[in-house]
Design an enzyme around this catalytic site. Sequence first.
Site, PDB file in Angstrom:
ATOM      1  N   GLN A 131       0.850  -1.186   0.000  1.00  0.00           N
ATOM      2  CA  GLN A 131       0.000   0.000   0.000  1.00  0.00           C
ATOM      3  C   GLN A 131       0.885   1.235   0.000  1.00  0.00           C
ATOM      4  OE1 GLN A 131      -2.550   0.431   3.408  1.00  0.00           O
ATOM      5  NE2 GLN A 131      -3.728   2.104   2.521  1.00  0.00           N
ATOM      6  N   GLU A 185       3.712   6.440   8.177  1.00  0.00           N
ATOM      7  CA  GLU A 185       5.057   6.726   8.699  1.00  0.00           C
ATOM      8  C   GLU A 185       5.871   5.460   8.940  1.00  0.00           C
ATOM      9  OE1 GLU A 185       7.419   9.474  11.946  1.00  0.00           O
ATOM     10  OE2 GLU A 185       5.314   9.843  11.482  1.00  0.00           O
ATOM     11  N   ARG A 186       5.231   4.380   9.392  1.00  0.00           N
ATOM     12  CA  ARG A 186       5.970   3.143   9.603  1.00  0.00           C
ATOM     13  C   ARG A 186       6.515   2.615   8.280  1.00  0.00           C
ATOM     14  NH1 ARG A 186       3.437  -1.073  10.878  1.00  0.00           N
ATOM     15  NH2 ARG A 186       4.992  -2.140  12.139  1.00  0.00           N
TER      16      ARG A 186
END
Length: 296
Positions: A67, A87-88
Amino acid sequence: MVDPKARLGKGLGALLSDYMEPAVTEGDVRKIPIRDIVPNPAQPRRTFDVDELAALAESIRENGLLQPILVRPLASTPGRYELVAGERRLRAAGLLSWTEIPAMVRDVEDDILLILALVENLQREQLSALEEAEGYQALGDQHGLSHGEIARSVGKSRSTIANMVRLLSLPISVRKLLEKGDLTAGHARALLAVEDSIRAGELGRAAAREGWSVRETEKRAKAAGPGKPARNGAKRDRDPVVQALEEELRGVLGTRVSLQTKRGGGGTIEVPFLSSEDFERLFQLIVGRDVSEVIG
């Protein structure tokens, strides 16, 4: 500008479908240099588990990025982007030494940015209790949302939101135990019944040290009663600046610090401790080293 209350009123699914889970076509995704992406200033999450990021990076290495991240154009700097969600994934890509990352670019209003970051983390259960509470508080303070409106948007009860936000009123010493994982949110909520911040800190440390259950912590907190900090009749006449500094020291050290000043600028700081374990805790806080490192 879209009213955030109107969006939240449509429910969580509508909010996500509008921004975080839109239909993706090949033309929607572009590769953007990672160096051109700045962090989301509304990101409620402060800590990222190193092992989890490493595992995510390995998954991306094996399976690719399933994604794309979501960014918005940075108005102040053409050609650069502000992270909205992912962010991860962005951090994991950095661990893989990627220079570019697939991203969708969307125009996202400022008043929606925090909501998206909060919802993304809540869906993946990645926020600590305090981070979650701070996110709810920000939705109320910055966007004027009631606890009921926040509850509907994230699929939780109003009482759950209210109880989470109450965690922010805990003494600093208890919040630190909660942040480190030494206490659960259930333990912390039990300690809300103790109004004396020093006593609450003492009970919190005992609960963490002795492994009390939430039920045991509730029992001890109830036995302690609401309580009131000891008051000194002369304290009302003290310099308010000195009182503020004393309260800050008490909050940081979690004990009844006494700050006494004298004419000429001198004075004393008294820091009592309850046991050898409590002394070692205070020593580490003040010196920044463990007792064993000094006398070992």
